[in-house]
Scaffold this motif. Structure first.
Motif, PDB file in Angstrom:
ATOM      1  N   VAL A 118       0.874  -1.176   0.000  1.00  0.00           N
ATOM      2  CA  VAL A 118       0.000   0.000   0.000  1.00  0.00           C
ATOM      3  C   VAL A 118       0.912   1.227   0.000  1.00  0.00           C
ATOM      4  CG1 VAL A 118      -1.773   1.241   1.263  1.00  0.00           C
ATOM      5  CG2 VAL A 118      -1.727  -1.232   1.328  1.00  0.00           C
ATOM      6  N   LEU A 119       0.806   2.061  -1.034  1.00  0.00           N
ATOM      7  CA  LEU A 119       1.686   3.230  -1.174  1.00  0.00           C
ATOM      8  C   LEU A 119       0.837   4.513  -1.297  1.00  0.00           C
ATOM      9  CD1 LEU A 119       3.934   1.651  -3.985  1.00  0.00           C
ATOM     10  CD2 LEU A 119       4.395   1.632  -1.550  1.00  0.00           C
ATOM     11  N   LEU A 120       1.048   5.588  -0.487  1.00  0.00           N
ATOM     12  CA  LEU A 120       0.267   6.858  -0.582  1.00  0.00           C
ATOM     13  C   LEU A 120       1.139   7.975  -1.181  1.00  0.00           C
ATOM     14  CD1 LEU A 120      -2.347   8.459   0.107  1.00  0.00           C
ATOM     15  CD2 LEU A 120      -1.411   8.834   2.356  1.00  0.00           C
ATOM     16  N   ILE A 121       0.755   8.547  -2.307  1.00  0.00           N
ATOM     17  CA  ILE A 121       1.597   9.523  -3.023  1.00  0.00           C
ATOM     18  C   ILE A 121       1.162  10.940  -2.664  1.00  0.00           C
ATOM     19  CG2 ILE A 121       2.426  10.238  -5.287  1.00  0.00           C
ATOM     20  CD1 ILE A 121       1.605   7.625  -6.390  1.00  0.00           C
ATOM     21  N   VAL A 122       2.014  11.642  -1.953  1.00  0.00           N
ATOM     22  CA  VAL A 122       1.650  12.985  -1.479  1.00  0.00           C
ATOM     23  C   VAL A 122       2.823  13.923  -1.685  1.00  0.00           C
ATOM     24  CG1 VAL A 122       1.010  14.354   0.531  1.00  0.00           C
ATOM     25  CG2 VAL A 122       0.186  12.030   0.317  1.00  0.00           C
ATOM     26  N   ASN A 123       2.578  15.165  -2.009  1.00  0.00           N
ATOM     27  CA  ASN A 123       3.651  16.155  -2.049  1.00  0.00           C
ATOM     28  C   ASN A 123       3.575  17.007  -0.788  1.00  0.00           C
ATOM     29  OD1 ASN A 123       1.217  17.014  -3.375  1.00  0.00           O
ATOM     30  ND2 ASN A 123       2.230  18.969  -3.754  1.00  0.00           N
ATOM     31  N   VAL A 124       4.675  17.073  -0.008  1.00  0.00           N
ATOM     32  CA  VAL A 124       4.645  17.795   1.260  1.00  0.00           C
ATOM     33  C   VAL A 124       5.804  18.770   1.383  1.00  0.00           C
ATOM     34  CG1 VAL A 124       3.648  15.718   2.302  1.00  0.00           C
ATOM     35  CG2 VAL A 124       6.045  16.264   2.678  1.00  0.00           C
ATOM     36  N   ALA A 125       5.750  19.608   2.379  1.00  0.00           N
ATOM     37  CA  ALA A 125       6.817  20.575   2.638  1.00  0.00           C
ATOM     38  C   ALA A 125       6.961  20.805   4.131  1.00  0.00           C
ATOM     39  CB  ALA A 125       6.505  21.875   1.928  1.00  0.00           C
ATOM     40  N   SER A 126       8.140  21.258   4.535  1.00  0.00           N
ATOM     41  CA  SER A 126       8.440  21.422   5.957  1.00  0.00           C
ATOM     42  C   SER A 126       7.914  22.719   6.547  1.00  0.00           C
ATOM     43  CB  SER A 126       9.962  21.353   6.181  1.00  0.00           C
ATOM     44  OG  SER A 126      10.460  20.094   5.818  1.00  0.00           O
ATOM     45  N   LYS A 127       7.720  23.762   5.705  1.00  0.00           N
ATOM     46  CA  LYS A 127       7.392  25.083   6.229  1.00  0.00           C
ATOM     47  C   LYS A 127       6.028  25.581   5.739  1.00  0.00           C
ATOM     48  CE  LYS A 127      12.277  26.380   6.472  1.00  0.00           C
ATOM     49  NZ  LYS A 127      12.354  26.410   7.935  1.00  0.00           N
ATOM     50  N   CYS A 128       5.144  24.650   5.466  1.00  0.00           N
ATOM     51  CA  CYS A 128       3.820  24.979   4.951  1.00  0.00           C
ATOM     52  C   CYS A 128       2.807  24.993   6.093  1.00  0.00           C
ATOM     53  CB  CYS A 128       3.417  23.943   3.898  1.00  0.00           C
ATOM     54  SG  CYS A 128       1.754  24.126   3.228  1.00  0.00           S
ATOM     55  N   GLY A 129       1.728  25.762   5.931  1.00  0.00           N
ATOM     56  CA  GLY A 129       0.692  25.762   6.945  1.00  0.00           C
ATOM     57  C   GLY A 129       0.001  24.420   7.087  1.00  0.00           C
ATOM     58  N   LEU A 130       0.103  23.567   6.058  1.00  0.00           N
ATOM     59  CA  LEU A 130      -0.507  22.243   6.097  1.00  0.00           C
ATOM     60  C   LEU A 130       0.419  21.176   6.659  1.00  0.00           C
ATOM     61  CD1 LEU A 130      -2.121  22.251   2.517  1.00  0.00           C
ATOM     62  CD2 LEU A 130      -3.259  22.750   4.693  1.00  0.00           C
ATOM     63  N   THR A 131       1.664  21.546   6.924  1.00  0.00           N
ATOM     64  CA  THR A 131       2.691  20.548   7.255  1.00  0.00           C
ATOM     65  C   THR A 131       2.380  19.773   8.524  1.00  0.00           C
ATOM     66  OG1 THR A 131       4.415  21.833   6.145  1.00  0.00           O
ATOM     67  CG2 THR A 131       5.135  20.213   7.789  1.00  0.00           C
ATOM     68  N   GLN A 132       2.168  20.478   9.620  1.00  0.00           N
ATOM     69  CA  GLN A 132       2.030  19.805  10.912  1.00  0.00           C
ATOM     70  C   GLN A 132       0.843  18.837  10.934  1.00  0.00           C
ATOM     71  OE1 GLN A 132       2.367  22.401  14.248  1.00  0.00           O
ATOM     72  NE2 GLN A 132       2.065  20.795  15.765  1.00  0.00           N
ATOM     73  N   GLY A 133      -0.313  19.291  10.427  1.00  0.00           N
ATOM     74  CA  GLY A 133      -1.493  18.436  10.447  1.00  0.00           C
ATOM     75  C   GLY A 133      -1.343  17.215   9.559  1.00  0.00           C
ATOM     76  N   ASN A 134      -0.733  17.401   8.387  1.00  0.00           N
ATOM     77  CA  ASN A 134      -0.554  16.272   7.482  1.00  0.00           C
ATOM     78  C   ASN A 134       0.419  15.248   8.039  1.00  0.00           C
ATOM     79  OD1 ASN A 134      -1.704  16.198   4.446  1.00  0.00           O
ATOM     80  ND2 ASN A 134      -1.674  18.320   5.190  1.00  0.00           N
ATOM     81  N   TYR A 135       1.550  15.713   8.573  1.00  0.00           N
ATOM     82  CA  TYR A 135       2.515  14.756   9.135  1.00  0.00           C
ATOM     83  C   TYR A 135       1.907  13.990  10.305  1.00  0.00           C
ATOM     84  CZ  TYR A 135       6.608  16.003   6.381  1.00  0.00           C
ATOM     85  OH  TYR A 135       7.498  16.174   5.364  1.00  0.00           O
ATOM     86  N   LYS A 136       1.156  14.690  11.127  1.00  0.00           N
ATOM     87  CA  LYS A 136       0.532  14.026  12.272  1.00  0.00           C
ATOM     88  C   LYS A 136      -0.375  12.886  11.812  1.00  0.00           C
ATOM     89  CE  LYS A 136      -2.481  14.895  16.264  1.00  0.00           C
ATOM     90  NZ  LYS A 136      -3.243  15.940  17.021  1.00  0.00           N
ATOM     91  N   GLU A 137      -1.210  13.156  10.816  1.00  0.00           N
ATOM     92  CA  GLU A 137      -2.151  12.135  10.355  1.00  0.00           C
ATOM     93  C   GLU A 137      -1.465  11.058   9.517  1.00  0.00           C
ATOM     94  OE1 GLU A 137      -5.747  13.628   8.686  1.00  0.00           O
ATOM     95  OE2 GLU A 137      -6.140  14.988  10.370  1.00  0.00           O
ATOM     96  N   LEU A 138      -0.429  11.437   8.775  1.00  0.00           N
ATOM     97  CA  LEU A 138       0.326  10.423   8.032  1.00  0.00           C
ATOM     98  C   LEU A 138       0.985   9.439   8.999  1.00  0.00           C
ATOM     99  CD1 LEU A 138       2.050  12.560   5.247  1.00  0.00           C
ATOM    100  CD2 LEU A 138       0.124  10.991   4.980  1.00  0.00           C
ATOM    101  N   ASN A 139       1.515   9.966  10.091  1.00  0.00           N
ATOM    102  CA  ASN A 139       2.133   9.103  11.107  1.00  0.00           C
ATOM    103  C   ASN A 139       1.105   8.162  11.733  1.00  0.00           C
ATOM    104  OD1 ASN A 139       4.701  10.169  10.759  1.00  0.00           O
ATOM    105  ND2 ASN A 139       4.414  11.739  12.344  1.00  0.00           N
ATOM    106  N   ILE A 140      -0.104   8.659  11.945  1.00  0.00           N
ATOM    107  CA  ILE A 140      -1.169   7.817  12.499  1.00  0.00           C
ATOM    108  C   ILE A 140      -1.484   6.665  11.540  1.00  0.00           C
ATOM    109  CG2 ILE A 140      -3.631   7.745  13.088  1.00  0.00           C
ATOM    110  CD1 ILE A 140      -3.314  10.639  14.130  1.00  0.00           C
ATOM    111  N   LEU A 141      -1.640   7.002  10.263  1.00  0.00           N
ATOM    112  CA  LEU A 141      -1.944   5.972   9.277  1.00  0.00           C
ATOM    113  C   LEU A 141      -0.811   4.960   9.164  1.00  0.00           C
ATOM    114  CD1 LEU A 141      -3.566   7.908   6.287  1.00  0.00           C
ATOM    115  CD2 LEU A 141      -4.687   6.648   8.123  1.00  0.00           C
TER     116      LEU A 141
END
Length: 545
Positions: free
Chosen positions: A390-413
């Motif tokens: 199972v592979l999830l393809i996402v584009n992310v960044a370290s200094k984005c307003g979406l960063t913290q929430g996305n990493y938190k939920e990606l870690n949960i998954l």
């Protein structure tokens, strides 16, 4: 074709455009397991979650059912008239320390085969030229070794042979016994197309045939080959004294590998005087048809090779094998040390049956970048290692307003599903607002320390423009966005199923847990374990440039 330029390609579904043609034969769908599973394969494509009972039911179907439905699958996936012609040369004959009970090259048996040194480069290249002139498009080299450990000089010579033969426009295959991970990478770098390492029979019957090498040793070699991005060639031999259940077991092991072998040789034992199996009775054509038809239905994209023992079958009998789904043969007078069909007989067969030679294919080998991505530390990583996951393809960044929430939920998954087949692949990119400006070392530190990410992290890429990653070009081609194909911001997400199909695309503001909610069946553990439709999330992170 989905993910056609990547190592996932061997796992892709067959085109759904043939559903209409499949329905034309629906009247046959209830008559046998072969018809039902062929229908399913045509409709849904390759799968790797076959149960042994399912394969046994296909194998136990009548010969006529296997012929007909094997042919249906074969015509759906391949050009049914094309047959690959391969030549197999023993470049180092005899003196093998193994005790394979079928092999005349074992030093343990008195078969008249004498140990020889590695053939010279000139002799090997001359043989390859003759094979090409005779119509072969793949040249295979075999060495009677248990493994390649301690054979550095000979191994380096073989690497040179591979480069030279690839330069002639031929595919190249080797069978050199067990190899280690680093050797597989060197073979790939030299241009090797495929590596042959047969499982021979079922795990249960294997100790009756060989005791000097374990079944897991063989599977480990296949893993090294697959992870190096080399095509896997692996099949077996029938007529060793095994039961039909063992033949089903062999096919089950092959069909449930992380990705199906590119080539599946089906060999009929040619009993050699002096070996422990010298008195085995010859394999009948109906036994070959059962193996070939079943292999074609359960591994539709594989090249199913009518291999050793073909010399015993008449042209009409071979025609039945091609009808059942075989589409590859060995040509030339010998297969290592055993006899094979001569050139003139094969030419006549091609003409009589209307077969045409399959041209060589280098699409997976010519561009290393199409098969590999660099990780955050600059190492090449073959994408084939993620097939069947199972592979999830996402584009992310370290200094984005979406960063913290996305990493938190990606870690949960990832914590919830990584043991069930989920992999998250992270690709930094600095294209959106300059929000991933750091070096690879800094990016890794941010992800692993600040955001506690444990999934694989890759080198920075671009996702839009002329320099966009070929992978992202493909993803966008398969699933365009609401307002065009371009990636709009960090943390856009692509969902890819385990057959390699891009099944959905999500906006940057769609959180990972929302995807879980929307794809409830895909995330349900019982579904992931038991359903062929579970989704592989490939997360590619484009960490903004």
């Amino acid at each position: 074709m989905m993910l056609a330029r990547f190592a996932f390609r061997s796992q892709l579904r067959a085109s759904v455009s043939s559903r209409q043609s499949a329905s034309c034969c629906s009247s046959y769908s209830s008559s046998s397991a072969a018809s039902a599973e062929a229908e399913r394969t045509i409709r849904e494509g390759p799968r790797n979650d076959w149960s042994r009972d399912e394969i046994k039911a296909v194998y136990d179907s009548s010969v006529l059912e296997l012929l007909f439905h094997g042919a249906r699958v074969h015509r759906h996936v391949h050009n049914f008239r094309e047959v690959q012609q391969c030549t197999l040369l023993s470049i180092k004959t005899g003196g093998c320390s193994e005790d394979c009970s079928y092999c005349p090259q074992s030093s343990r048996y008195s078969t008249g085969v004498k140990a020889q040194k590695l053939m010279s480069k000139d002799a090997v290249i001359e043989a390859a030229k003759k094979a090409k002139e005779a119509g072969s498009t793949r040249f295979c080299m075999g060495a009677a070794w248990r493994d390649t450990i301690g054979r550095k000089t000979n191994f380096n010579q073989i690497l040179d042979y591979i480069k030279e033969i690839r330069g002639m426009g031929m595919e190249v295959c080797c069978t050199l016994g067990m190899i280690e991970k680093q050797q597989a990478l060197e073979l790939k770098k030299a241009g090797l197309t495929a590596y042959n390492h047969n499982l021979d029979t079922s795990r249960e019957y294997y100790p009756n045939v060989i005791t000097t090498r374990s079944y897991d040793d063989r599977l480990e070699t296949l893993e090294h080959v697959r992870e190096a991005g080399i095509n896997v060639c692996s099949g077996g031999i029938i007529g060793l004294g095994e039961a039909e259940e063992d033949r089903v077991g062999l096919l089950h092991t092959l069909a449930t590998l992380p990705s199906h072998p590119e080539s599946v040789p089906i060999n009929a034992l040619l009993a050699v005087k002096g070996t422990p199996l010298e008195d085995q009775k010859p394999v009948e054509i109906w036994e070959m048809i059962r193996m070939i038809g079943t292999a074609r239905i359960v591994m539709p994209k594989a090249m199913v090779r009518l291999s050793a023992g073909r010399v015993r079958f008449t042209m009409p009998e071979q025609a039945l094998c091609f009808l059942a789904g075989a589409n590859s043969i060995f040509t030339g007078e010998k297969l290592l040390t055993t006899p094979n069909n001569d050139f003139d007989a094969d030419q006549l067969m091609f003409k009589t049956l209307g077969l045409i030679p399959k041209p060589p294919s280098f699409s997976e080998d010519d561009s290393e970048s199409e098969n590999c991505e660099k990780d955050i530390e600059g190492n090449n990583v073959s994408l084939s290692k993620f097939t069947g996951k199972v592979l999830l393809i996402v584009n992310v960044a370290s200094k984005c307003g979406l960063t913290q929430g996305n990493y938190k939920e990606l870690n949960i998954l990832y914590a919830k599903y990584k043991t069930k087949g989920l992999e998250i692949l992270a690709f930094p990119c600095n294209q959106f607002g300059g929000q991933e400006p750091g070096s690879n070392k800094e990016i890794k530190e941010n992800i692993c320390t600040m955001f506690k990410g444990e999934f694989p992290i890759f080198d920075k890429i671009e996702v839009n423009g002329e320099n966009a990653s070929p992978l992202y070009k493909f993803l966008k081609e398969q699933k365009g966005g609401l307002f065009g194909d371009s990636i709009k911001w960090n943390f856009a997400k692509f969902l890819v199923d385990k057959q390699g199909n891009v099944v959905d695309r999500y906006a940057p503001t769609t959180s990972p847990l929302e995807i879980e909610d929307r794809r409830g069946e895909a995330w349900n553990m019982s579904e992931i374990e038991n359903e062929r439709h579970f989704y592989i999330l490939i997360l590619f992170r484009c960490m903004l440039v």
